[in-house]
Motif scaffolding. Structure first.
Motif, PDB file in Angstrom:
ATOM      1  N   UNK A 443       0.878  -1.320   0.382  1.00 19.02           N
ATOM      2  CA  UNK A 443      -0.072   0.019   0.184  1.00 19.02           C
ATOM      3  C   UNK A 443       0.717   0.614   0.315  1.00 19.02           C
ATOM      4  N   UNK A 444       2.162   1.842   0.910  1.00 19.33           N
ATOM      5  CA  UNK A 444       2.469   2.325   0.789  1.00 19.33           C
ATOM      6  C   UNK A 444       2.875   2.713  -0.004  1.00 19.33           C
ATOM      7  N   UNK A 445       3.583   2.412  -1.002  1.00 18.82           N
ATOM      8  CA  UNK A 445       4.145   3.015  -2.447  1.00 18.82           C
ATOM      9  C   UNK A 445       3.204   3.747  -3.421  1.00 18.82           C
ATOM     10  N   UNK A 446       1.800   3.056  -3.725  1.00 16.67           N
ATOM     11  CA  UNK A 446       0.904   2.598  -4.013  1.00 16.67           C
ATOM     12  C   UNK A 446       0.515   4.233  -3.244  1.00 16.67           C
ATOM     13  N   UNK A 447       0.073   4.952  -1.895  1.00 17.89           N
ATOM     14  CA  UNK A 447       0.114   5.151  -1.810  1.00 17.89           C
ATOM     15  C   UNK A 447       0.248   7.144  -2.059  1.00 17.89           C
TER      16      UNK A 447
END
Ligand code: SAM
Length: 483
Positions: A443-447
C-alpha cells in the motif's frame, strides 16, 4: 413406522408433491394469495380430484379430501394408525401439515392456523417459514464435525445441516416438536440425528460444537403464551442469554448463527444493547439489524401469526401487549442475525450494524469471509496495513456522478455486485486506490504515487490512509492479498 414413511416419501415424490410440483400446480396467483393466508385460489387450483391436487389439499392446505380420490397406494389405514390422518365417513383429514422443503426433503409440523380456525395449542409446532429459510441461508456452508440445532421445532435446520455436518444434535423444550421433527427427518431419509429435550443449552451441558444454529423463540411479549415463538423469559432476555451462553458450547474455531429480536428502548442505542450482549463473550461477533418494527406493527404481526385477528380477545390482547411495551419504554423491535466465531483471538471484535438491503443468497456461502474481513480490519496495525498488498475485491464497481460536463465527479461510490451488495461513498484517494490495487504492490508506495498525482504530502497521506481504509476492508471492498 420408518417403513411406512419410506413408502410415503416414494409416493409423494412419484406424485410430484415437491416444491416445484406444488409451485407449478398452484401458479403465481394462488401462491401469492396463500402467502396472505388466503386459501380460496389454491383450493380452486387443486379441486380436480387428481393425485397431486388431492395431496396439496390434504397436507398443504389442510382441507379434507374424499378417500376414494386419494392417490393409489396412499396407505390410509396405516397413516391413520400412525396419527397422521383421520378417516371418517369416506373423508380423509390431515392431523399435521406435511410440506416439501427446498432441500428436497419433507417437513411435518402442526397444521397452519388461518383466520377462523380454533385457537392454537400452547405446544403448537410451527412449520418452516421465512425465518427458518433466513437462518438456513445465513449458516456457514463450511463442512463441520459436530452441529447443534437449538430449538429444532419441525426439524427444518437439520435438513440443511444434513450432509454438511458429520454429527447433528437437535434440541427442543417441546416434546411434541421432537416427535414431529423425527417424522420430518425419517420422511427426508435422514438418519442418526441425536434429538434431546430440554431448555436452551441444558441438554448439551459440557458439550462443544463446531456449528450452532438457532431460530429461537425470539418473540417479545408480556406473556409466554406459545412455546413455538416465546420463551417465557422477560423481554429479549432469551436471545441475550443465548448469545452469552453460546461461546461455552463452541469448539475452537466454531461458529454460531442465531436469529434474534431486540428491543429499542427510549434513551438507549439498540447497538449498545446488542453490542453489550456480544462484548465479553470472547468471540468475534457480527450482529445485523435487518428490520425494525414499531410496537403496533409488531403486535399485529404476531397476533396475525397466531390467527387471532377477528377473535373476541383480539383488542384485549393487542391492548395488553402494547401497554406492556409502553411501560417498558419500548419504541421499536429489531430483527436480525447474530453470528459468533470462536477465533481464539485475545482481541475479539464485535461489529453491530443496520443493513436492510437485499443480499446475495446464501449468505452462508460467504459469511466466513465477511467475518474474516471484520477481524482483519480490526487486528491490522497501521504499519502492517501500509506494508500489506491490498486488492480491490472481485465484483466491486465504481460509479461516478456529477453535473453534466463537470471535470470532476461530485460523488464517487464503490458498489459490490455480490455478497452483501454494500455500497459506500469514497474520496478520490480511495477511488484511485481501487483503480490500481490488484494485490501486486504494498500500500505505502501506491499511496506515495497517488500523493504525487494529486499534489498531497506523502507522509500526510500515509498517516491518514489507515483510518479511511480500515472500514473499507471491514466491509469487504478491499482485502489483503496473500497470493
Ligand atoms: C421459531 S421456532 C424454530 C423452529 C425451527 N428451528 C425453524 O428454524 O423454523 C422456535 C423453537 O424453539 C423451541 N423452544 C422454545 N423455548 C425453548 C427453550 N427454552 N429451549 C429450547 N427450545 C425452545 C420451540 O419449541 C420451537 O420449536
Amino acid at each position: 413406522m420408518n417403513d411406512l414413511l419410506d413408502r410415503l416419501r416414494e409416493l409423494l415424490l412419484d406424485t410430484g408433491y415437491t416444491i416445484d410440483g406444488v409451485r407449478e400446480r398452484l401458479g403465481d396467483v394462488a401462491a401469492t394469495a396463500l402467502s396472505r393466508e388466503e386459501t380460496v385460489p389454491a383450493l380452486r387450483a387443486t379441486g380436480q380430484g387428481d393425485p397431486l391436487g388431492t395431496l396439496i389439499r390434504l397436507w398443504w392446505l389442510g382441507a379434507p379430501v374424499e378417500a376414494r380420490g386419494a392417490p393409489a397406494g396412499l396407505p390410509l389405514e396405516e397413516l391413520a394408525a400412525a396419527g397422521l390422518v383421520t378417516v371418517e365417513g369416506g373423508r380423509v383429514a390431515s392431523t399435521v401439515h406435511l410440506q416439501p422443503w427446498e432441500t428436497g426433503g419433507y417437513l411435518v409440523s402442526d397444521r397452519k392456523v388461518r383466520p377462523g380456525d380454533p385457537a392454537l395449542r400452547p405446544d403448537h409446532v410451527v412449520g418452516a417459514g421465512g425465518a427458518s429459510a433466513n437462518l438456513a441461508q445465513l449458516a456457514s456452508r463450511r463442512p463441520v464435525g459436530r452441529a447443534l440445532d437449538l430449538g429444532t421445532g419441525c426439524g427444518v435446520q437439520v435438513l440443511h445441516l444434513n450432509g454438511r455436518a458429520e454429527e447433528i444434535t437437535a434440541t427442543d423444550v417441546n416434546p411434541r416438536a421432537l416427535e414431529l421433527a423425527r417424522l420430518s427427518w425419517a420422511l427426508s431419509g435422514i438418519t442418526g440425528v441425536e434429538a434431546r429435550r430440554g431448555s436452551m443449552f441444558d441438554p448439551v451441558e459440557g458439550e462443544r460444537f463446531d456449528l450452532v444454529v438457532s431460530n429461537p423463540p425470539f418473540v417479545i411479549s408480556p406473556a409466554g403464551r406459545f412455546t413455538y415463538r416465546e420463551s417465557g423469559l422477560s423481554a429479549d432476555d432469551f436471545c441475550r442469554d443465548l448469545v452469552r451462553r453460546a461461546p461455552g458450547h463452541l469448539a475452537p474455531g466454531g461458529t454460531c448463527h442465531l436469529l434474534a429480536n431486540w428491543l429499542h428502548v427510549d434513551g438507549e442505542d439498540w447497538r449498545d444493547r446488542v453490542g453489550g450482549w456480544l462484548a465479553g463473550t470472547g468471540c468475534d461477533g457480527w450482529a445485523v439489524q435487518r428490520d425494525v418494527q414499531d410496537p403496533a406493527e409488531y403486535v399485529e404481526l404476531w397476533l396475525r401469526d397466531a390467527a387471532e385477528q377477528g377473535t373476541p380477545r383480539y383488542r384485549e390482547l393487542y391492548d395488553d401487549w402494547l401497554g406492556w411495551f409502553e411501560s417498558e419504554n419500548v419504541t421499536g423491535i429489531g430483527f436480525g442475525w447474530i453470528t459468533l466465531h470462536d477465533s481464539g483471538s485475545l482481541d475479539p471484535v464485535v461489529r453491530v450494524e443496520e443493513y436492510g438491503l437485499p443480499v446475495e443468497l446464501p449468505v452462508g456461502g460467504y459469511v466466513d469471509e465477511v467475518l474474516g474481513a471484520i477481524t482483519t480490519a480490526h487486528r491490522l496495525t497501521d504499519a502492517q496495513l501500509l506494508g500489506a498488498r491490498l486488492a480491490v475485491a472481485e465484483g466491486v464497481l465504481e460509479e461516478r456522478t456529477g453535473p453534466p460536463g463537470a471535470e470532476d465527479p461530485a460523488r464517487i461510490v464503490l458498489r459490490q455486485t455480490g455478497g452483501l451488495r454494500r455500497s459506500t461513498r469514497v474520496g478520490t484517494v480511495e477511488a484511485a486506490l481501487a483503480g490500481v490495487c490488484d494485490g501486486d504492490y504494498p500500500l505505502a508506495p501506491l499511496l506515495d504515487a497517488i500523493a504525487e498525482l494529486i499534489g498531497e504530502d506523502p507522509d500526510d497521506l500515509r498517516a491518514k490512509a489507515p483510518a479511511v481504509l480500515r472500514p473499507l476492508i471491514a466491509e469487504g471492498f478491499f482485502h489483503i492479498s496473500t497470493g
